[in-house]
Design an enzyme around this catalytic site. Sequence first.
Site, mmCIF file in Angstrom:
data_model
loop_
_atom_site.group_PDB
_atom_site.id
_atom_site.type_symbol
_atom_site.label_atom_id
_atom_site.label_comp_id
_atom_site.label_asym_id
_atom_site.label_seq_id
_atom_site.Cartn_x
_atom_site.Cartn_y
_atom_site.Cartn_z
ATOM 1 N N GLY A 83 41.988 51.226 32.391
ATOM 2 C CA GLY A 83 41.735 49.990 31.659
ATOM 3 C C GLY A 83 41.622 50.215 30.161
ATOM 4 O O GLY A 83 41.297 51.310 29.695
ATOM 5 N N ARG A 148 48.011 52.816 35.777
ATOM 6 C CA ARG A 148 47.202 53.464 36.804
ATOM 7 C C ARG A 148 48.147 54.165 37.781
ATOM 8 O O ARG A 148 49.252 53.697 38.027
ATOM 9 C CB ARG A 148 46.333 52.440 37.534
ATOM 10 N N GLY A 149 47.712 55.302 38.335
ATOM 11 C CA GLY A 149 48.539 56.159 39.184
ATOM 12 C C GLY A 149 48.915 55.511 40.496
ATOM 13 O O GLY A 149 48.859 54.288 40.628
ATOM 14 N N GLY A 173 38.532 56.660 31.727
ATOM 15 C CA GLY A 173 37.257 56.530 32.419
ATOM 16 C C GLY A 173 37.170 57.438 33.630
ATOM 17 O O GLY A 173 37.868 58.457 33.731
ATOM 18 N N ILE A 203 33.400 51.616 28.946
ATOM 19 C CA ILE A 203 32.472 50.595 28.466
ATOM 20 C C ILE A 203 31.516 50.209 29.591
ATOM 21 O O ILE A 203 30.590 49.447 29.380
ATOM 22 C CB ILE A 203 33.211 49.346 27.951
ATOM 23 N N ASP A 204 31.766 50.733 30.801
ATOM 24 C CA ASP A 204 30.912 50.403 31.947
ATOM 25 C C ASP A 204 29.907 51.504 32.250
ATOM 26 O O ASP A 204 29.104 51.367 33.159
ATOM 27 C CB ASP A 204 31.774 50.183 33.199
ATOM 28 N N MET A 247 33.892 41.170 32.628
ATOM 29 C CA MET A 247 34.705 42.014 33.493
ATOM 30 C C MET A 247 34.394 43.490 33.276
ATOM 31 O O MET A 247 34.110 43.909 32.166
ATOM 32 C CB MET A 247 36.197 41.774 33.216
ATOM 33 N N GLY A 248 34.458 44.271 34.337
ATOM 34 C CA GLY A 248 34.223 45.707 34.222
ATOM 35 C C GLY A 248 33.882 46.284 35.576
ATOM 36 O O GLY A 248 33.582 45.560 36.531
ATOM 37 N N ARG A 249 33.910 47.618 35.680
ATOM 38 C CA ARG A 249 33.712 48.265 36.977
ATOM 39 C C ARG A 249 32.381 47.891 37.601
ATOM 40 O O ARG A 249 32.265 47.671 38.788
ATOM 41 C CB ARG A 249 33.802 49.787 36.815
#
Length: 567
Positions: A83, A148-149, A173, A203-204, A247-249
């Site tokens: 992200g 993302r993988g 992250g 940021i999370d 929004m965030g993990r």
Amino acid sequence: MRVPELGELQIKSLGPAPYPSSIARAGQFVDETSRVLLLSDSAQTEAWLGSGRPLPSLERAGPRASLFFEPAQTVCGIVTCGGLCPGLNDVIRSLSLNLLEVYGVKQVLGFRYGYKGLSRQGPEPISLDRSQVDRLAGTAGSYLGSSRGPQDLGEMVDTLVERGVDVLFVIGGDGTLRGASALAAEVSRRGEPIGVVGVPKTIDNDIAWTSMSFGFHTSVEQARKVVLAAHAEARSAENGIGLVKLMGRHSGSGRQVTLYEAAHEIASRLGKIFLKDKSGRRPVYGGTEKCQEALDRLARESFDLVLMDLQMPVLDGWEATRRIRSDRALVRMPITAMTAHAMVGDRERCLEAGMNDHLAKPIDPKALKPTLGRWLSASKGELPPIPGVDTVAGLARLGGNVKLYRKLLTEYRERFCAAVEKARSSLGQGDLESIAQQAHSLAGVSANLGVTGVERSARDLEKSARAGQVDPGLVDVLEAALLVVLPALDGLQAAGAPASPLPGPGEDPAEKVRGLLALLRQGDPGAGPCLEELQAFLAGAGDQKLALLNRQVDDLNFDEAARTLRR
């Protein structure tokens, strides 16, 4: 969380360091033996000492007096994954300038679009120099792009070897750094002298032992402004409520289903088997005493579907549905009724009450799975994360119409893919008015679709052009912003377009058309997926009629669509 032993915190060395550092000031060097204690609690530290084990500690970061690689012959790589985060471009800029100008390395390569840039199918890397990275300060997104993988570890190491990369800096992250750890293990297994360095970005705060990283303060400050604005609006209205979604993990992601259910045994079984999402959260259980609590959560949080038990005492499913539908923010929330009665007419009664679907208890898994799929497949969660695009804001402006949003984003890419080329051409001709008009159009469309970084860059360019003097660097900044967004829009429409097969053997197309008409008359959002299934069959009615019908359903004009279908 388990505290790791000292041996688990050691950083592996590639070998002896024969080359003196190119940093001139010796006072900047950090001694190899300097370490920082991991434990901060005194009681925990005393207990650890009492066990006789060495205290867990981390190597102190900083420049070393001796280096494994000779700087003038060293090639470094940088990749950003996962992200987006405030400050990514600042880190790319600072890292590149330090490597090139402080250490004097031979070259810095920027691998594009995350780990994909290290695969065989990945795009060519960018050679980062001062002219490129100097303009990145303060810009949004990632100049290198992100993804993302998964990618093949063997291919990634092959790329590093073929490109002659000595040190790879991985910015990301938790998931990204786990990937970096796996990559380092593969490098070590193959005996390649390549260093892999992880730069925590979160940021999370979801990386163990990292309480704060770059981007955190910026995100908190921006969130504070939004919360204050929502509070001000709510306070200005009678019984006002301000809703803010962060929004965030750890702040909430993935798909949520709220379940109003009096029989907790059934609710638990459903939750365990069908409703656990990737974030590991469980559905809301709204039984007799918790129904109001569930209603309150619907007002605070974002859900994709409600499973409504109609037989709850005190506050039954009919009243709960009425309350949900009375809230303008929840008027389109899909609701599926669950009832022990499977009488003729029950489904019609549920639809008339404002529900969208119906399940009879005891729940049959064969019936439940397609029912959930019917409503969750059309939810906002089906739109993938798009770097540089605030999809939440963009979808909100379109009433949550994912299909229309995909279409507009695809048109956006086609319309503005040559925007930078046109701006540079106009700049060469001294045509500032054309630059201003082009930038104004780009900024306006970007604002409506939530392409925030491009919008800001285009506004700056327009303002400069109208002031009578354009700094070419503003065009470069706009190009960097578009490079984040436009590649991510490739194939977006195709990826989101559902198949439109002809009716299968034994299926009655006329019956399906009657079902579509019923959904349109009820204002049911399921009319969209149903129309998609009938595209091939309805094509015989004429292109103009089919195009009109699709447009009316896209605009949620169900009454007009029903009249068009009947004609």
